[in-house]
Write a protein that holds these residues in place. Structure first.
Motif, PDB file in Angstrom:
ATOM      1  N   GLN A  43      14.991 -27.191 -30.942  1.00 44.68           N
ATOM      2  CA  GLN A  43      13.558 -27.461 -30.948  1.00 44.68           C
ATOM      3  C   GLN A  43      13.282 -28.952 -30.850  1.00 44.68           C
ATOM      4  O   GLN A  43      12.401 -29.400 -30.105  1.00 44.68           O
ATOM      5  N   HIS A  44      14.062 -29.763 -31.581  1.00 46.71           N
ATOM      6  CA  HIS A  44      13.882 -31.209 -31.518  1.00 46.71           C
ATOM      7  C   HIS A  44      14.187 -31.723 -30.110  1.00 46.71           C
ATOM      8  O   HIS A  44      13.494 -32.598 -29.589  1.00 46.71           O
TER       9      HIS A  44
ATOM     10  N   ASP B 237      11.307 -30.769 -27.833  1.00 45.01           N
ATOM     11  CA  ASP B 237      10.126 -31.597 -28.105  1.00 45.01           C
ATOM     12  C   ASP B 237      10.267 -32.990 -27.501  1.00 45.01           C
ATOM     13  O   ASP B 237       9.278 -33.605 -27.090  1.00 45.01           O
TER      14      ASP B 237
ATOM     15  N   LYS C  90       7.205 -22.874 -28.972  1.00 38.30           N
ATOM     16  CA  LYS C  90       6.158 -23.890 -29.151  1.00 38.30           C
ATOM     17  C   LYS C  90       5.809 -24.544 -27.822  1.00 38.30           C
ATOM     18  O   LYS C  90       4.632 -24.739 -27.499  1.00 38.30           O
ATOM     19  N   SER C  91       6.830 -24.872 -27.041  1.00 39.06           N
ATOM     20  CA  SER C  91       6.600 -25.475 -25.730  1.00 39.06           C
ATOM     21  C   SER C  91       5.826 -24.525 -24.821  1.00 39.06           C
ATOM     22  O   SER C  91       4.925 -24.944 -24.085  1.00 39.06           O
TER      23      SER C  91
END
Length: 230
Positions: free
Chosen positions: A86-87, A90, A172-173
């Protein structure tokens, strides 16, 4: 220094960390949801506030939890690998994310056509129906929820847990991308049809058609991202 006492305390914190991990992995607290308060965790686990606080801090540092000042602590990932991914997502440029997502979407569509179950088809059909209903009801947030649920459902139907886990990291993206593309405002039939085509190909167990349909969905989405805004 009493080394025995120190080891016992650290081991207790580790035990609480593992309990919290188990709750997250079991889905007791879904990603995006708030975990119980410190006082409730103390009562549930029968340990001190210090042990709970240190365990929560450890999971925050690992990227599984996020503490929001004045609000509480939320689940942001199911495991360390998901947190690292996830990082990375992002921090990546949008064009890089789109390229990787395109590869995952096409692979997920092909594998879903090969491996889907009757239940998968029902869930995908329900997601598309709810997506259309959100447009009719003028609810953009629900539209995004159901659009993302459809794409996650395709990845789940692949029956490849690694592929599904990777795809989840892009949730999320994906949400942000759908919102930026303003797909909700595009209610003409062609936009909905590309998703219907993908569902139909998966239902027919036609991997070649599913691959093409997934590509069409992504092409359509990219056109919306690039379209001029009023």
């Amino acid at each position: 220094m009493d080394h025995t006492q120190q080891i016992t305390r650290v081991s207790l914190v580790d035990a609480v960390v593992e309990r919290l991990r188990e709750e997250i992995r079991a889905g007791s607290w879904a990603i995006g949801s708030k975990i119980p308060t410190e006082a409730k965790l103390v009562a549930a686990y029968g340990v001190s506030r210090t042990s709970v606080r240190e365990a929560v801090r450890s999971l925050v540092q690992l990227g599984l939890l996020e503490t929001r000042q004045g609000d509480g602590t939320y689940v942001v990932a199911e495991d360390e690998v998901a947190a690292v991914l996830q990082h990375a997502i992002d921090a990546a440029a949008e064009n890089e994310v789109i390229v990787v997502r395109r590869a995952l979407d096409v692979l997920a569509a092909r594998e879903a056509a090969n491996n889907r179950s009757a239940e998968d088809i029902e869930n995908l059909r329900a997601a598309l129906a709810a997506r259309r209903a959100a447009v009719a009801e003028g609810d953009p947030r629900a539209f995004i929820d159901h659009d993302v649920a459809f794409h996650l459902g395709v990845a789940r139907a692949s029956k490849n847990s690694l592929l599904f886990g990777l795809y989840q990291s892009f949730e999320k993206s994906l949400r942000d991308s759908v919102a930026r593309a303003n797909c909700f405002a595009v209610v003409d039939d062609p936009h909905g049809t590309v998703h219907d085509d993908l569902l139909s190909a998966i239902e027919r167990r036609d991997p070649a058609a599913a691959t093409q349909a997934a590509t069409n969905v992504l092409d359509d989405h990219e056109r919306q991202l690039q379209a001029p805004r009023d």
